[in-house]
Design an enzyme around this catalytic site. Structure first.
Site, mmCIF file in Angstrom:
data_model
loop_
_atom_site.group_PDB
_atom_site.id
_atom_site.type_symbol
_atom_site.label_atom_id
_atom_site.label_comp_id
_atom_site.label_asym_id
_atom_site.label_seq_id
_atom_site.Cartn_x
_atom_site.Cartn_y
_atom_site.Cartn_z
ATOM 1 C CB CYS A 109 68.394 12.612 -13.076
ATOM 2 S SG CYS A 109 68.392 11.900 -11.412
ATOM 3 C CG HIS A 152 64.080 11.585 -12.600
ATOM 4 N ND1 HIS A 152 65.219 11.332 -13.333
ATOM 5 C CD2 HIS A 152 63.353 12.467 -13.351
ATOM 6 C CE1 HIS A 152 65.191 12.008 -14.471
ATOM 7 N NE2 HIS A 152 64.058 12.715 -14.494
ATOM 8 C CG ASP A 175 63.188 15.139 -16.851
ATOM 9 O OD1 ASP A 175 64.390 15.368 -16.620
ATOM 10 O OD2 ASP A 175 62.634 14.057 -16.587
#
Length: 663
Positions: free
Chosen positions: A419, A463, A479
């Site tokens: 991520c 994350h 995202d």
């Protein structure tokens, strides 16, 4: 004078191999958990000292080593500990010194008082383990160690001539009984002893080192490494229904400064006043229990409405505690999952569009082409997400290294990352297109534990996502990881990257049944651990007041607590005394028959001396009364067989022999 007489306990006492083995074994057990926390030479030196002392005892050498040698060893450990830790104080250095000095004391131990000192030092070392871990497993292990150490104390006063196997089992059984007898008193003290806010003493300054979690910077690899940990970051209890997985974004540090490889936070003021934002839906109320992290970050669902009591919120909606989290912290929160940060938000600005000069030329060129073709910022965002989704990118916990330009190498070379790779590269693309953007770190997801009705957020849920500034809409969460791996956001990390087992480098995926069984087991363990945290580790003044108020006691009055504690302890001691007295009344029938036999002989002028064993007594009686020799020997043999033999025999045999005995 009587007080000048030698202690009868010391008369004839010597440190046998068996007694020394008990001391060494109990110390080894209490030091074992520390071995992995110390430099290897420290437990190794302790083992050498203990082994040397046992070797000398096995050779029959009971002489203490030369005083100069003991002093030299004791003085040598000081510079060794200092060189290893850079100090002689603090938690780690202090425990290391205690470990080594326990070994030195074991080497010079000869008398009973020395043995007691070593044993009590072991009890003190039990406490030091709780400076590192306070979970149930540590508590159970230390309880077992206390049983062994109590058995060691019993062995110090026991007869060294008994069978080793019998002595071990007997001492362990008696040690366990003694510890069990102390449990009711311990519980009474735990519940009723007045609690004061905070610890009774300050922990060493290094007592909270080594904790990990989300930090205030990000570079390729640090979040992916964190996501391989199953450690609990925090737990959440919702007042209503938890949000769906795709909305479980737990907001943490906002990173807006980039040096070409590392993202970090810029300076920003903190305020106790709520940040204005648009509420577009109902709020969520919940309570968060943060695990100790050593940092000040508090995590809340995006978007937190106000900071918790004692916390502050920055203009970027980061929440910070008033102090570093050295212990568990429980706080209430309210969040609005459906929100908007409008144009009047104080974070609106042009200072989040900068990039390092000359860095990432290919990413800059690609972003400029998108801006020229798409025009509007929202269209550029969609163009970038579509490019990630269709560009052959791979979501992985083990991305290849990026020794060159980390952004260009990732976007146009490896195309494999976690991520932090996607969030960082996406912000670079947005800024290159002239769109303000920033990285937000925290956690995404969470597992609901049905056994406790709460949600667990682990370090593996760490994350990173992004926020872009869209005119008229304000800061909007985007995202990019969801474009590459939708399962990561919708179902969690395990769905996107199934867990594996086996040695490093293998990718053996366990069967679903095994995974489900492990998940249920982990949930059960965590539910028990949560109750332990709440009722044992979290039993502070407030919880004590609530518990005692339900019992009709006023916990705010120390006088009431002291009186209740005194009465409870007195009743427990009285109950224990009554139990022991009742037990004493239920005499062993074998011992009772033998005592009756000895009493009859005593009335006939043949008393048994305190030092005489059964057969020695029978031999003396036979010498004085040859006519009784056969009967007395038969009774003595029957008593010895019933009392000391390993086989089962009927006590009625001895009772009949005593009843038939005639003088």
């Amino acid at each position: 004078m009587r007080w000048l007489a030698p202690d009868p306990e010391l008369t004839g006492w010597h440190l046998s191999v068996g007694r020394l083995s008990w001391l060494a074994a109990s110390l080894a057990l209490v030091i074992a958990p520390h071995a992995s926390r110390m430099p290897s030479w420290i437990p190794l030196l302790f083992a050498l000292l203990a082994g040397w002392r046992l070797w000398r005892a096995h050779r029959g050498d009971d002489r203490p080593p030369a005083r100069w040698l003991v002093a030299a060893i004791a003085l040598a450990v000081l510079p060794g500990v200092y060189l290893s830790y850079g100090t002689l104080t603090g938690r780690a250095a202090g425990v290391a010194l205690l470990t080594l000095l326990a070994g030195v004391k074991l080497v010079e131990t000869r008398g009973l008082r020395d043995a007691y000192v070593v044993s009590y030092l072991g009890f003190f070392l039990v406490i030091t383990n709780f400076l590192y871990e306070q979970d149930i497993a540590t508590g159970l292990y230390m309880l077992a160690v206390v049983v062994v150490m109590t058995a060691a104390l019993l062995a110090l006063g026991g007869s060294p001539g008994r069978s080793p196997a019998m002595a071990v089992t007997t001492h362990l059984r008696r040690g366990a009984v003694m510890v069990a007898q102390a449990v009711p008193l311990m519980l009474a003290l735990f519940v009723l002893f007045p609690r004061i806010p905070g610890p009774l003493w300050g922990l060493p300054r290094d007592a909270h080192a080594g904790v990990t979690g989300i930090g205030d910077d990000m570079s390729p690899g640090n979040i992916s490494a964190l996501s391989q940990s199953d450690a609990v970051a925090f737990r959440v209890e919702f007042q209503g229904t938890p949000p769906p997985p795709a909305e479980r974004y737990w907001r943490g540090p906002v990173l807006d400064v980039f040096d070409g490889r590392r993202w970090s936070r810029g300076e920003r003021p903190a305020s106790r006043r709520p940040v204005p934002f648009e509420r577009r839906g109902p709020p969520l109320d919940y309570e968060v229990t943060m695990e100790p992290s050593g940092a000040r970050w508090l995590f809340a669902l995006d978007l937190p409405a106000v900071p918790p009591p004692g916390g502050v919120m920055t203009r970027d909606l980061e929440i910070l505690a008033g102090r570093h989290l050295r212990e568990r912290l429980r706080f209430p929160m309210r969040s609005y999952p459906d929100y908007g940060l409008g144009a009047d938000h104080p974070g609106t600005p042009a200072w989040v569009v900068s990039l390092p000069v000359g860095a990432h030329p290919r990413a800059r060129a690609l972003a400029r082409s998108w801006r020229e073709e798409a025009g509007a910022p929202g269209a550029v965002v969609q163009r970038a997400l579509a490019w990630f989704a269709a560009g052959g990118f791979v979501y992985t916990l083990t991305p290849p290294l990026l020794p060159g330009d980390p952004v260009d190498d990732f976007l146009f070379g490896t195309r494999a990352g976690f991520c932090e790779h996607y969030a960082g590269a996406f912000v670079v693309l947005m800024r290159a297109a002239g769109i303000p953007a920033r990285v937000v770190t925290g956690y995404q997801g969470g597992e609901v534990n049905p056994l406790g009705g709460y949600m667990i957020v682990r370090q593996r849920d760490a994350h990173a996502w992004t926020e872009v500034w869209i005119a008229g809409a304000g800061w909007v969460r985007v995202d990019p990881t969801a474009a590459v791996s939708p399962l990561r956001v919708q179902e969690g990390l395990d769905a996107a990257i199934p867990p594996t087992v086996g040695a490093a480098g293998l990718t053996i995926t366990p069967a679903p049944a095994v995974t489900d069984a492990f998940r249920r087991l982990r949930q059960a363990v965590d539910a028990v651990q949560t109750r332990w945290n709440a009722w044992v580790l979290g039993y502070g003044p407030e919880r004590q007041r609530r518990v005692l108020s339900e019992m009709g006691l006023d916990a705010s009055s120390y006088g009431t607590l002291v009186l209740a504690l005194t009465v409870t302890v007195a009743l427990l001691l009285a109950a224990l005394a009554a139990w022991l007295f009742a037990r004493r009344g239920r005499r062993d029938p074998v011992l009772g028959a033998w005592d009756a036999f000895c009493a009859r002989l005593a009335r006939a002028g043949l008393p048994r001396e305190p030092h005489e064993g059964p057969r020695a007594f029978a031999a003396r009686v036979a010498a004085r009364r040859p006519d009784l020799a056969a009967a007395v020997s038969a009774v003595a043999d029957a008593y010895v067989a019933l009392r000391y033999a390993q086989t089962e025999r009927d006590p009625e045999i001895l009772r009949r022999q005593v009843a038939d005995f005639r003088l």
